[in-house]
Scaffold this motif. Sequence first.
Motif, PDB file in Angstrom:
ATOM      1  N   ALA A   1     -12.583   8.958  -0.409  1.00  0.00           N
ATOM      2  CA  ALA A   1     -11.473   9.281   0.396  1.00  0.00           C
ATOM      3  C   ALA A   1     -10.078   9.230  -0.682  1.00  0.00           C
ATOM      4  O   ALA A   1      -8.955   9.892  -0.155  1.00  0.00           O
ATOM      5  CB  ALA A   1     -11.039   7.973   1.361  1.00  0.00           C
ATOM      6  N   LEU A   2      -9.982   8.538  -1.606  1.00  0.00           N
ATOM      7  CA  LEU A   2      -9.125   8.279  -2.701  1.00  0.00           C
ATOM      8  C   LEU A   2      -8.961   9.272  -3.606  1.00  0.00           C
ATOM      9  O   LEU A   2      -7.999   9.769  -4.336  1.00  0.00           O
ATOM     10  CB  LEU A   2      -8.931   6.789  -3.261  1.00  0.00           C
ATOM     11  CG  LEU A   2      -8.617   5.633  -2.530  1.00  0.00           C
ATOM     12  CD1 LEU A   2      -8.862   4.397  -3.188  1.00  0.00           C
ATOM     13  CD2 LEU A   2      -7.520   5.670  -1.834  1.00  0.00           C
TER      14      LEU A   2
ATOM     15  N   THR B   1     -10.212  -4.901   3.426  1.00  0.00           N
ATOM     16  CA  THR B   1      -8.816  -5.472   3.298  1.00  0.00           C
ATOM     17  C   THR B   1      -8.491  -5.251   1.855  1.00  0.00           C
ATOM     18  O   THR B   1      -7.386  -4.703   1.455  1.00  0.00           O
ATOM     19  CB  THR B   1      -8.655  -6.550   3.988  1.00  0.00           C
ATOM     20  OG1 THR B   1      -8.849  -6.462   5.170  1.00  0.00           O
ATOM     21  CG2 THR B   1      -6.995  -6.855   4.171  1.00  0.00           C
ATOM     22  N   ASP B   2      -9.279  -6.002   1.006  1.00  0.00           N
ATOM     23  CA  ASP B   2      -9.069  -6.077  -0.558  1.00  0.00           C
ATOM     24  C   ASP B   2      -8.959  -5.030  -1.058  1.00  0.00           C
ATOM     25  O   ASP B   2      -8.188  -4.608  -1.835  1.00  0.00           O
ATOM     26  CB  ASP B   2     -10.146  -7.206  -1.050  1.00  0.00           C
ATOM     27  CG  ASP B   2      -9.951  -8.700  -0.601  1.00  0.00           C
ATOM     28  OD1 ASP B   2      -8.961  -8.880  -0.340  1.00  0.00           O
ATOM     29  OD2 ASP B   2     -10.970  -9.366  -0.901  1.00  0.00           O
ATOM     30  N   PHE B   3     -10.063  -3.913  -0.629  1.00  0.00           N
ATOM     31  CA  PHE B   3     -10.102  -2.609  -1.128  1.00  0.00           C
ATOM     32  C   PHE B   3      -8.707  -1.801  -0.956  1.00  0.00           C
ATOM     33  O   PHE B   3      -8.135  -0.949  -1.692  1.00  0.00           O
ATOM     34  CB  PHE B   3     -11.249  -1.814  -0.513  1.00  0.00           C
ATOM     35  CG  PHE B   3     -11.621  -0.542  -1.313  1.00  0.00           C
ATOM     36  CD1 PHE B   3     -12.448  -0.507  -2.617  1.00  0.00           C
ATOM     37  CD2 PHE B   3     -11.036   0.607  -1.029  1.00  0.00           C
ATOM     38  CE1 PHE B   3     -12.713   0.450  -3.094  1.00  0.00           C
ATOM     39  CE2 PHE B   3     -11.144   1.590  -1.609  1.00  0.00           C
ATOM     40  CZ  PHE B   3     -12.230   1.681  -2.817  1.00  0.00           C
ATOM     41  N   VAL B   4      -8.364  -1.793   0.262  1.00  0.00           N
ATOM     42  CA  VAL B   4      -7.058  -1.171   0.470  1.00  0.00           C
ATOM     43  C   VAL B   4      -5.762  -1.680  -0.155  1.00  0.00           C
ATOM     44  O   VAL B   4      -4.963  -0.896  -0.544  1.00  0.00           O
ATOM     45  CB  VAL B   4      -6.710  -1.275   2.317  1.00  0.00           C
ATOM     46  CG1 VAL B   4      -5.434  -0.775   2.640  1.00  0.00           C
ATOM     47  CG2 VAL B   4      -7.814  -0.756   2.755  1.00  0.00           C
TER      48      VAL B   4
ATOM     49  N   ALA C   1      -6.031  -0.481  -3.653  1.00  0.00           N
ATOM     50  CA  ALA C   1      -5.651   1.109  -3.719  1.00  0.00           C
ATOM     51  C   ALA C   1      -4.188   1.391  -3.623  1.00  0.00           C
ATOM     52  O   ALA C   1      -3.629   2.147  -4.013  1.00  0.00           O
ATOM     53  CB  ALA C   1      -6.532   1.874  -2.345  1.00  0.00           C
ATOM     54  N   GLN C   2      -3.781   0.384  -2.687  1.00  0.00           N
ATOM     55  CA  GLN C   2      -2.275   0.675  -2.686  1.00  0.00           C
ATOM     56  C   GLN C   2      -1.407   0.214  -4.033  1.00  0.00           C
ATOM     57  O   GLN C   2      -0.510   1.009  -4.363  1.00  0.00           O
ATOM     58  CB  GLN C   2      -1.587  -0.557  -1.716  1.00  0.00           C
ATOM     59  CG  GLN C   2      -0.238  -0.532  -1.314  1.00  0.00           C
ATOM     60  CD  GLN C   2       0.143  -1.543  -0.244  1.00  0.00           C
ATOM     61  OE1 GLN C   2      -0.497  -2.528  -0.265  1.00  0.00           O
ATOM     62  NE2 GLN C   2       1.455  -1.150   0.387  1.00  0.00           N
TER      63      GLN C   2
END
Length: 243
Positions: free
Chosen positions: A78-79, A204-207, A210-211
């Motif tokens: 997705a990224l 949540t950690d992945f998001v 990614a942020q």
Amino acid sequence: MNDYYLNLIVQASLYALLVFSVVTWILIFAKAVQHWRLSKQDKLFAKKFWSATSLDAATAIASDASPKSRLAKVGFGALYVNEKNGEGHDLEHSWDRQELLERHLRQQIQKEYQSLESGLAVLASIGSTAPFVGLFGTVFGIIHALSAIGKNASASIDVVAGPIGEALVATGVGIAVAVPAVLAYNFYIRRLKVTAAELDNYATDFVNLAQKNAFRVSKPVTKTAEASKAAPGHDIPVTGVLA
């Protein structure tokens, strides 16, 4: 009713309970292996993931070998944006990149959850119906005993011992089959919730990572040697919804 058919019904109940018992223990051992492998592979992937020098570098270890790895693979997909080839300008990537990532992660978590949940409905069904199957055999065993008393005009132990014994065995077997099924169901439901929470926390950690990376990675997900060796569908997990 003919004594032959009465006895046949009792025997059929016992055979049905035997089948239930075999299915129950197969599922218990299969789920145990599944959860053990899931935990082992997730720990291995997590160690490699958090040791990566950057999010781009972590794309090299994402594979289909474990639930967290599959989740990461979906997230990286997705990224990934290749501006040189014009990617990132189609309808799918026209979403806000954070929303796109969270949507993909949420969908993958649900897939993992559904996969890990497989077989639990069978355990629940066996646990709830086995005592009634045993009771069904018990009822006809008692009818058989009463029929024997009527034919022999006697309620001596020689007349009723056999049919009553079969009736009691059917009840006992029904309970014996139901107890492991219910205990296993409750245990694996608990494991399912724990695994779901772990995947949800990882997502949540992945998001958050990614942020920090502006919701982009410059490298596509690569197929590792470990992923190529892993048999498809080995592990299965999980649940959760991103907050």
